[in-house]
Design an enzyme around this catalytic site. Sequence first.
Site, short mmCIF file in Angstrom:
data_model
loop_
_atom_site.label_atom_id
_atom_site.label_comp_id
_atom_site.label_asym_id
_atom_site.label_seq_id
_atom_site.Cartn_x
_atom_site.Cartn_y
_atom_site.Cartn_z
N TYR B 31 -4.76 -0.43 -4.26
CA TYR B 31 -5.08 0.86 -5.92
C TYR B 31 -3.69 0.21 -6.57
O TYR B 31 -2.26 0.41 -5.28
CB TYR B 31 -5.83 2.34 -5.53
CG TYR B 31 -5.09 3.34 -4.67
CD1 TYR B 31 -4.75 2.89 -3.48
CD2 TYR B 31 -3.99 3.86 -5.95
CE1 TYR B 31 -4.38 3.98 -2.63
CE2 TYR B 31 -3.27 5.59 -4.20
CZ TYR B 31 -3.47 4.96 -3.11
OH TYR B 31 -2.72 5.91 -2.01
N LYS B 149 -0.48 -0.36 -0.34
CA LYS B 149 -1.38 0.36 -0.92
C LYS B 149 -2.95 -0.19 -0.95
O LYS B 149 -3.28 0.13 -1.98
CB LYS B 149 -0.77 0.48 -2.10
CG LYS B 149 -1.15 1.93 -3.12
CD LYS B 149 -0.29 1.95 -4.41
CE LYS B 149 -0.46 3.61 -4.79
NZ LYS B 149 0.07 4.66 -3.80
N GLU B 181 7.88 8.88 4.85
CA GLU B 181 7.73 9.18 3.94
C GLU B 181 6.21 10.75 4.03
O GLU B 181 6.18 10.83 4.87
CB GLU B 181 7.08 8.31 3.19
CG GLU B 181 5.49 7.81 3.34
CD GLU B 181 5.04 6.21 2.94
OE1 GLU B 181 5.75 6.21 1.73
OE2 GLU B 181 4.65 5.93 2.84
N LEU B 205 5.60 2.82 2.15
CA LEU B 205 4.63 2.44 1.08
C LEU B 205 6.34 1.84 0.21
O LEU B 205 7.25 2.65 -0.11
CB LEU B 205 3.66 3.25 0.30
CG LEU B 205 2.96 2.67 -0.84
CD1 LEU B 205 1.54 1.27 -0.16
CD2 LEU B 205 2.91 3.28 -2.56
#
Lengths: 291, 291
Positions: B31, B149, B181, B205
């Site tokens: 996505y 992702k 993160e 990511l």
Amino acid sequence: MHVYLNGEILPLEQARVSVEDRGFLFGDGVYEVTRVLPSGLFEESAHWQRLQRGIRELKLETPEGFSREMVRRISLELLEANGLTGRQATVYLQLTRGAAPRSHAFPAPGTPPTLYLSTSPFQVPWTQRKEGVSALMLPDLRWARCDLKTVNLLPNILAKQQAREAGVFEALLVRDGVITEGASTSVFVVMDGALYTHPKDHHILPGVTRDIILALARELGMTVHERPVQVAERGRFQEVFLAGTTTDVQPVVVVNGGKVGEGRPGPMTLALQRALLQRMGGGGSAVRGRS
Amino acid sequence: MHVYLNGEILPLEQARVSVEDRGFLFGDGVYEVTRVLPSGLFEESAHWQRLQRGIRELKLETPEGFSREMVRRISLELLEANGLTGRQATVYLQLTRGAAPRSHAFPAPGTPPTLYLSTSPFQVPWTQRKEGVSALMLPDLRWARCDLKTVNLLPNILAKQQAREAGVFEALLVRDGVITEGASTSVFVVMDGALYTHPKDHHILPGVTRDIILALARELGMTVHERPVQVAERGRFQEVFLAGTTTDVQPVVVVNGGKVGEGRPGPMTLALQRALLQRMGGGGSAVRGRS
């Protein structure tokens, strides 16, 4: 084919979920696959307990009236609707956190969860069970909660696909030098005449069939060790097999292109295969199948 | 609200996918969330390139005619249909491996993938951006390919929910003693007057906003280090902020209940916040919003 979705039994083609279902958007749900024997649902209680644990751990809500009896009733109705009563089959159950506007945090309490069940006919691949399969060691890329049977299955998919593209049946997943389990199976190894499998922790799924195998092995007087098996111990592997709801006891005769032992299913593997078969319904011809 | 699903723009209530969609059964898809500014899609090219990389890495098929132009056209049509043209909004895009009988390995080539897009109005939470938020360090339970992702987002969901239940905005994920993160954001830390963030590898990511921040920081003459930040360095944190498509530059003023620096957004954070705002459309009132 008919399936069950949120209170209705309906044709598969009509069974659709919202694009906002958190199963679709996040993989936010759990599942179970239960084996159906001519005698009924196999190890229904163990699957139910594992499902309950997943629901608790992920704090999923359940539909009104959700109970073991409700799931059994839906399963049997669905098997009947699909002409599978009295035959070998599987029941798939998936529960997600339901549909809600996309946001990582849980939706408002009371958001209706999504409950989906389907059935499939099942045929034991007897030749494969007797002759054994090949497997390939691949890195275990999964998260730190492999003990939960969630639909976040991308690492499993990728490993299984890589195995299939290499022409083998299963991927043996390796984390930090240890074989944890297969992409969709538990892994057992025989060394020095004893049976080894990974202990239950956050790195493996607590397999229903795994537990049965361990109990049967002890009943048969085998020495059993629930401890991590190192890749470095490969030279000592006398037998390797996979276990699972649709895998039964599946001998592995080749790992990474090299024979395991003599390259034939070993005696302990075959003894456990027979014992499981007996546990699943003894001499019933539907279970023995076309062998 | 209208959404796009497999060639059609239709009301959300009618947008439904098969229970056999591999997004629903396995989380088998990728996505993107793209920011929409009055001037158009922000960083469209970077989002498109990341999407392309995910498609390649997961070997996803794409719908006929799938191109950056097609996605832009659908996005703009959808924004128009939802009255969001010229306003602040987001476009969500999800691509899955489509619907097929459940099996871990990939379905037959030619199985039509599922393409879903939706739009949402977006309002910058200016007070939060100015005053800062709290965050909590939580274990990073994710898999070994966090650079993709995908919609396998359960660990992110669980961390975000745990953060929200603790009354804080974001979870700072910690793997092996290192802050990787946030549950849905990139994390930046200022120590000794220099800016630190985790290097691009399989544990984070590759954030589109992260890249912009790094470029802006260098333009502003800041010293930038892309290297893991240890939890053990907590005592040296002068500033902390989050970055993301819908997070912009979000100051964090409290971590694990303790103030970061003076407990106020720091000068480097605010300089980067201003610089990003400028990059996003300069002095446009719709961007500056109600501040």
